[in-house]
Structures are given as C-alpha cells and as structure tokens.
Design an enzyme around this catalytic site. Structure first.
Site, PDB file in Angstrom:
ATOM      1  N   HIS A  54      34.673  35.130  32.808  1.00  0.00           N
ATOM      2  CA  HIS A  54      35.027  34.341  33.989  1.00  0.00           C
ATOM      3  C   HIS A  54      35.656  33.023  33.580  1.00  0.00           C
ATOM      4  O   HIS A  54      35.644  32.652  32.397  1.00  0.00           O
ATOM      5  CB  HIS A  54      33.766  34.061  34.818  1.00  0.00           C
ATOM      6  CG  HIS A  54      32.810  33.122  34.140  1.00  0.00           C
ATOM      7  ND1 HIS A  54      32.344  31.969  34.725  1.00  0.00           N
ATOM      8  CD2 HIS A  54      32.239  33.149  32.903  1.00  0.00           C
ATOM      9  CE1 HIS A  54      31.520  31.339  33.901  1.00  0.00           C
ATOM     10  NE2 HIS A  54      31.439  32.034  32.795  1.00  0.00           N
ATOM     11  N   HIS A 107      31.726  32.139  43.383  1.00  0.00           N
ATOM     12  CA  HIS A 107      32.154  32.301  41.989  1.00  0.00           C
ATOM     13  C   HIS A 107      32.091  33.782  41.648  1.00  0.00           C
ATOM     14  O   HIS A 107      31.236  34.517  42.163  1.00  0.00           O
ATOM     15  CB  HIS A 107      31.259  31.499  41.040  1.00  0.00           C
ATOM     16  CG  HIS A 107      31.786  31.459  39.634  1.00  0.00           C
ATOM     17  ND1 HIS A 107      32.835  30.650  39.264  1.00  0.00           N
ATOM     18  CD2 HIS A 107      31.437  32.153  38.517  1.00  0.00           C
ATOM     19  CE1 HIS A 107      33.091  30.825  37.973  1.00  0.00           C
ATOM     20  NE2 HIS A 107      32.256  31.736  37.509  1.00  0.00           N
ATOM     21  N   CYS A 113      38.440  29.869  39.107  1.00  0.00           N
ATOM     22  CA  CYS A 113      37.721  31.137  39.089  1.00  0.00           C
ATOM     23  C   CYS A 113      38.522  32.302  39.655  1.00  0.00           C
ATOM     24  O   CYS A 113      38.801  33.297  38.995  1.00  0.00           O
ATOM     25  CB  CYS A 113      36.408  30.954  39.847  1.00  0.00           C
ATOM     26  SG  CYS A 113      35.628  32.465  40.378  1.00  0.00           S
TER      27      CYS A 113
END
Length: 313
Positions: free
Chosen positions: A285, A273, A224
């Site tokens: 993402h 995240h 991430c």
C-alpha cells in the site's frame, strides 16, 4: 534469511561475518550501538509496520530504539527499546534453531514468508525442498530470484493453492504435507485470475519506495487510492479513484486471496485506506508515513482497523 538490501556505502559500514549472514532475524538480541544486517532487517520490519520513521541503515541508534519502544508499547510487552526474544515473539519471528528442533524429522522448518530478492539459509532450504519434490531445477544457492519464484509457482499450482510465487504459510504447510484447500472457487477461475494477479503484484512491487503525496497519482508521489488506481491500470483494469468508491465497487470476500483488496478504517469512519493483498497476511500500500511499502495485517495498528476484503471482478 537475509534481504541484503544494503547500499554500497552501508556495506562498507556494516561488517558481518558469513556466520552472521546465515543467521535468521530473531537469533540474537539487538540493542543500541549494534551494526548488523539483522538491524537492517529489523528496521525494514518496523518501517513496514509504521513504527520507524528514520532511515534503514543497519545502525541501531536512538531512532531505532524509539521505534522498538513504540512497537513494544503497542504490543503490551516490556518497553525497553531492546529487540530480544519477547519482542521478536510478539512480532511473530522465532529463533530459527527453535523452529528447526520443533519440526518433524522430514519436514522443512521455515520461520517467515520468503519472496524474490531475499537470500540466506531459509531460501536455500526452500530450494532444496522444492527440488526434492521435483519443482526446482535451478541451483541451490540461497538466492530467491526469478527461477526460484517460478519453482514456487509450479509447486503452488500442483498443490491447488494461490499461485503468487511467494512462499508463505499456506505454501509451507503444503510443502510439509499439510492439506490446504484452494482459495479459488474452481481451478478454471484460478487459472484465469492468476495471470492478472501476477501482473498486478509485479506492478505494485515495482513502485516500492515511491513517496506518499496527498492526491498523488504517479510514481513521483502516490496517495493510497492513487497508487491502487495506477497499478491496476498498468495491469489492464480500470478502477474508481477513491477508497470509498473502490470499496463500493468490490465484491466482499471473507478471506482475501492474492490480488484482492484489503480495506481499513483509519482517519475517518468507513473505508479510508486500502492495499493489495500479497498472501501470508501481508499487503502492499501507499502509507502516509512510509510511502509505498509492504505491511503486515496482523500488526497491532492494522489489525484493529481492518474492515474486510473485496474483489474487483
């Protein structure tokens, strides 16, 4: 509206007529056994939301049915594995003929966000509306390419809204004569930030499909925050390595604009995240089950885990 992201092999397998190509997702009920471009688009949506873990092949088989049931269960609707009006309604995708009939006589009816790479009647209608307003000098071909993206950006600048080249809800509202306030604090700020945001989003999109790798920091595999650091660096800005440190370094904003970061609480408490906001409620993402992809913040999974947005000045 169709994305036409079909491989050569899939094109040979999935047969669809011109009438099918012009239909919008949500115009028909999709169920097991069907092969159709709409199934491809449904699979893309389900994968982007984290419900589909199989391939995007345009074939509605058991894996796709399971993904539909998983979504239906999360949305609190009938769990039958069939993508019909109720399921599409929960997804926020309406029948295009209903949208058209409900629109004011001189207003364009758009069913969903449009961006580069898409094709179909929705894109054609967008091009016609932009041409009518003096912002599109290209052909009306139903293909959302660089010329159409440039036309969208031209209109967005004139309307005083975020300039990202993506036709989402705010752009459609402005196209239909609605009043939309700019998300920027001033026109000067907007102009100075637009170039970086455009570059950042372009870099971010370039790596769609890259796999997820824990600790990964390159296109061969991102985690991430590794993905965020990589694309920000490519755009000319250095950012911290971890989500927690990125969150701490950002200025919190109540409503994200294109290029801002959106943070979520997933496997542990606090920000764990993050992704880059694209506008229209979407963000890009590196997901652990999807790799680099685009997701919708209003999905049941992300909505309940959203912590807020931040801006790196």
């Amino acid at each position: 509206m169709k994305k036409y992201l079909l491989s050569t092999a899939l094109t040979a397998t999935v047969l669809f007529t011109p009438a099918m190509a012009d239909a919008a997702l949500g115009d028909q009920t999709l169920k097991q056994g069907m092969r159709h471009a709409d199934v491809t688009e449904l699979q893309q949506w389900l994968k982007g939301e984290g419900f589909l873990h199989g391939s995007i092949d345009g074939i509605f088989g058991p894996v796709t049915a399971k993904a539909v049931r998983s979504y239906q269960n999360s949305a609190g609707i009938g769990t039958d594995g069939i993508a019909g009006p109720q399921t599409f309604g929960a997804m926020g995708i309406r029948n295009s003929s209903v949208n058209a009939s409900a629109s004011a006589p001189n207003q364009a009816a758009f069913s969903r966000t449009l961006r580069q790479g898409e094709r179909g009647n929705d894109v054609r209608q967008l091009q016609q509306t932009l041409k009518r307003k003096g912002h599109h000098s290209g052909s009306i071909d139903g293909v959302f390419g660089p010329v159409t993206a440039s036309s969208v950006r031209s209109f967005q600048r004139s309307a005083g809204i975020d300039v990202d080249g993506i036709a989402g809800p705010r752009t459609f509202l402005a196209l239909n004569g609605g009043s939309v306030k700019s998300a920027t604090s001033s026109q000067t700020t907007s102009n100075s930030s637009t170039g970086f945001s455009d570059k950042l989003i372009s870099n971010a999109r370039h790596y769609i499909g890259s796999p997820y790798v824990w600790g990964g920091t390159s296109p061969s595999g991102f985690d991430c925050s590794g993905y965020l650091q990589y694309v920000f660096n490519k755009a000319g800005k250095s950012i911290p390595r971890t989500v927690a440190s990125i969150y701490k370094a950002s200025s919190k904003v109540s409503s994200p604009r294109v290029g801002d970061l959106v943070f979520f609480e997933t496997y542990t408490s606090g920000p764990s995240h993050a992704g880059i906001y694209l506008g229209g409620g979407q963000f890009i993402h590196a997901g652990s089950s999807t790799g680099v992809t685009i997701a919708n913040m209003s999905s049941s999974y992300w909505k309940q885990r959203y912590l807020g947005a931040g801006r790196l000045n």
